[in-house]
Scaffold this motif. Structure first.
Motif, short mmCIF file in Angstrom:
data_model
loop_
_atom_site.label_atom_id
_atom_site.label_comp_id
_atom_site.label_asym_id
_atom_site.label_seq_id
_atom_site.Cartn_x
_atom_site.Cartn_y
_atom_site.Cartn_z
N ASN A 1 0.83 -1.21 0.00
CA ASN A 1 0.00 0.00 0.00
C ASN A 1 0.86 1.25 0.00
O ASN A 1 1.95 1.26 0.60
CB ASN A 1 -0.88 0.04 1.25
CG ASN A 1 -2.14 -0.79 1.08
OD1 ASN A 1 -2.39 -1.34 0.01
ND2 ASN A 1 -2.92 -0.88 2.13
N LEU A 2 0.36 2.31 -0.63
CA LEU A 2 1.01 3.62 -0.55
C LEU A 2 0.41 4.34 0.65
O LEU A 2 -0.79 4.61 0.68
CB LEU A 2 0.77 4.42 -1.84
CG LEU A 2 1.59 3.99 -3.05
CD1 LEU A 2 1.08 4.68 -4.31
CD2 LEU A 2 3.07 4.31 -2.84
N VAL A 3 1.26 4.65 1.62
CA VAL A 3 0.78 5.25 2.87
C VAL A 3 0.95 6.76 2.82
O VAL A 3 2.05 7.27 2.59
CB VAL A 3 1.55 4.66 4.08
CG1 VAL A 3 1.05 5.29 5.38
CG2 VAL A 3 1.40 3.15 4.12
N HIS A 4 -0.15 7.47 3.03
CA HIS A 4 -0.08 8.94 2.96
C HIS A 4 0.35 9.52 4.31
O HIS A 4 0.38 8.83 5.32
CB HIS A 4 -1.43 9.51 2.52
CG HIS A 4 -2.53 9.34 3.51
ND1 HIS A 4 -3.27 8.19 3.59
CD2 HIS A 4 -3.03 10.16 4.46
CE1 HIS A 4 -4.18 8.32 4.55
NE2 HIS A 4 -4.05 9.52 5.10
N THR A 5 0.68 10.81 4.30
CA THR A 5 1.13 11.49 5.51
C THR A 5 0.18 12.64 5.85
O THR A 5 -0.94 12.72 5.32
CB THR A 5 2.58 12.01 5.34
OG1 THR A 5 2.58 13.20 4.55
CG2 THR A 5 3.49 10.95 4.71
N ASP A 6 0.65 13.52 6.72
CA ASP A 6 -0.15 14.68 7.16
C ASP A 6 -0.67 15.52 5.99
O ASP A 6 -1.76 16.09 6.07
CB ASP A 6 0.67 15.56 8.12
CG ASP A 6 1.99 16.04 7.53
OD1 ASP A 6 2.57 15.32 6.70
OD2 ASP A 6 2.43 17.14 7.90
N ASP A 7 0.10 15.58 4.90
CA ASP A 7 -0.31 16.38 3.74
C ASP A 7 -1.71 15.97 3.27
O ASP A 7 -2.60 16.80 3.09
CB ASP A 7 0.68 16.21 2.57
CG ASP A 7 2.12 16.53 2.95
OD1 ASP A 7 2.58 16.04 3.99
OD2 ASP A 7 2.77 17.28 2.21
N THR A 8 -1.88 14.66 3.06
CA THR A 8 -3.17 14.15 2.58
C THR A 8 -4.21 14.13 3.70
O THR A 8 -5.40 14.39 3.45
CB THR A 8 -3.00 12.75 1.98
OG1 THR A 8 -1.98 12.83 0.96
CG2 THR A 8 -4.29 12.24 1.36
N ALA A 9 -3.78 13.84 4.93
CA ALA A 9 -4.73 13.82 6.05
C ALA A 9 -5.42 15.18 6.17
O ALA A 9 -6.64 15.26 6.38
CB ALA A 9 -4.00 13.47 7.34
N TRP B 1 0.54 10.18 14.19
CA TRP B 1 1.76 9.53 13.69
C TRP B 1 1.99 9.79 12.19
O TRP B 1 2.90 9.23 11.60
CB TRP B 1 1.65 8.01 13.93
CG TRP B 1 0.30 7.47 13.53
CD1 TRP B 1 -0.80 7.36 14.33
CD2 TRP B 1 -0.10 7.01 12.24
NE1 TRP B 1 -1.87 6.85 13.62
CE2 TRP B 1 -1.47 6.62 12.33
CE3 TRP B 1 0.55 6.88 11.00
CZ2 TRP B 1 -2.18 6.13 11.24
CZ3 TRP B 1 -0.15 6.38 9.92
CH2 TRP B 1 -1.51 6.02 10.05
N ARG B 2 1.19 10.64 11.58
CA ARG B 2 1.32 10.82 10.12
C ARG B 2 2.41 11.81 9.71
O ARG B 2 2.50 12.18 8.54
CB ARG B 2 -0.02 11.26 9.51
CG ARG B 2 -1.04 10.12 9.47
CD ARG B 2 -1.64 9.93 8.10
NE ARG B 2 -2.73 8.98 8.14
CZ ARG B 2 -2.69 7.77 7.55
NH1 ARG B 2 -1.65 7.40 6.85
NH2 ARG B 2 -3.72 6.96 7.66
N GLY B 3 3.25 12.24 10.64
CA GLY B 3 4.41 13.06 10.25
C GLY B 3 4.17 14.56 10.28
O GLY B 3 4.77 15.30 9.50
N PHE B 4 3.32 15.02 11.20
CA PHE B 4 3.04 16.46 11.32
C PHE B 4 4.29 17.21 11.77
O PHE B 4 5.13 16.67 12.48
CB PHE B 4 1.91 16.68 12.34
CG PHE B 4 0.57 16.21 11.87
CD1 PHE B 4 -0.33 17.10 11.29
CD2 PHE B 4 0.20 14.88 11.98
CE1 PHE B 4 -1.57 16.66 10.83
CE2 PHE B 4 -1.04 14.43 11.53
CZ PHE B 4 -1.92 15.32 10.96
#
Ligand code: R7I
Ligand code: MG
Ligand code: MG
Ligand code: MG
Length: 311
Positions: free
Chosen positions: A46-54, A94-97
């Protein structure tokens, strides 16, 4: 076959998500080799998204909810939007904020008004990070004109980013997304006109200088590394929004190449590729994006549904 408005709206959101998730493994690297990027593109996981997409999802959901509640209402309610962003961080911290923004979102979550919370960091100036620009593209789906889109871009930015450069970055990316959405992919993109359009949005000299440098870079061949050295590839809005625009204008008719070029620039790869991907996706549509990437992207269904509600 002509690309429909709906497919362009889907492309805008999917391009943002794909650029983020494909770029994320390389964030912070000064060099990204072709072999490593190809391996990432072809991996089965899977391609896991980060804060940008959240946060892009949070903004798109806010716009869709506003439209559903009352289509005649203003597209953004700042107080509610600030809450939605803070909730998105609380749900998935945990999405990299960024380090500054988590303080802002923490304060908003505790009930501090956004206009105070956004100034509580970096000595009262607020963040000049690219966090407002990286999430802004959905406003182009509801903007009635370039000016309206720019206004929505600024208003979505101020709830977390008090520094003018962060706000200018969001306005510029919003405008670029609007122009890309309006552009006809069957006709060559006039990058001079595109940059002139952007030049009317932000008048600050440092930003005008960046637009001039983009125009200059487009007159000759340059590697992604060289473009990054001239325009920047960092987390500051001024060091990444113009860079994303350049990545798009380098390959305006090939969204996958736009995203690859953006990642090869290095530095803040998820964010630069997400912003560039939104622009290319908005121009060329979802059907022009690689299907094997779309299948691997976790929030694909949500992004498509939101695009359909906003188109
Ligand atoms: O703007 P923001 O949401 O950052 C987005 C970036 C993207 O690359 C995402 O992928 C994620 O990785 O973060 O978050 P902020 O924390 O507000 O800003 C990002 C960083 O920019 C901060 O952590 C600081 O390092 C830097 N920064 C500043 N440094 C000094 N003075 C932002 N504003 C300032 C400042 O005024
Ligand atoms: Mg990120
Ligand atoms: Mg600051
Ligand atoms: Mg980033």
């Amino acid at each position: 076959m002509a690309v429909t408005r709906n497919d362009k709206c889907r492309g805008l959101l999917l391009g943002a998500g794909l650029g983020d998730a494909l770029g994320a493994p390389f964030e912070g690297r000064s060099r990204v080799g072709s072999a490593t990027l190809t391996a990432e593109e072809e991996a089965p996981s899977n391609l896991v998204h980060t804060d940008d997409t959240a946060l892009t999802l949070a903004l798109a959901e806010h716009l869709a909810a506003r439209r559903a509640a009352n289509p005649l209402d203003d597209a953004i309610d700042e107080d509610t939007l600030a809450q939605r962003f803070a909730e998105a961080w609380r749900r998935e911290p945990w999405r990299g904020f960024g380090g500054g923004i988590i303080e802002v979102f923490g304060l908003i979550h505790e009930g501090v008004p956004w206009h105070r919370a956004s100034r509580a960091i970096f000595g009262g100036e607020g963040s000049f990070g690219n966090g407002a620009a990286m999430r802004v593209a959905p406003v182009a789906l509801v903007g009635r004109s370039l000016q309206h889109t720019v206004e929505l871009g600024y208003r979505s930015a101020v709830v977390s980013h008090a520094h003018p450069d962060a706000q200018h970055g969001a306005a510029l990316q919003a405008a670029a997304a609007f122009l890309a959405l309006c552009s006809d992919p069957a006709t060559p993109l006039d990058s001079t006109l595109f940059l002139q359009g952007l030049g009317q949005v932000v008048h600050a000299p440092a930003w005008q200088d960046k637009l001039d440098r983009i125009a200059e870079l487009l007159t000759r061949r340059s590697t992604p590394q060289h473009a990054g050295a001239i325009l920047g590839n960092g987390v500051a809005a001024l060091e990444s929004v113009p860079t994303a625009v350049l990545a798009f204008l380098r390959n305006p008719d090939d969204s996958a190449e736009t995203i690859r070029y953006a990642i090869h620039i290095g530095g803040d790869t998820d964010t630069i590729a997400s912003m560039a991907g939104a622009l290319a996706g908005a121009r060329n549509g979802a059907k022009a994006l690689p299907t094997r990437w779309i299948r691997r992207l976790e929030p694909t269904a949500r992004l498509v549904e939101l695009a359909d509600r906003l188109s």
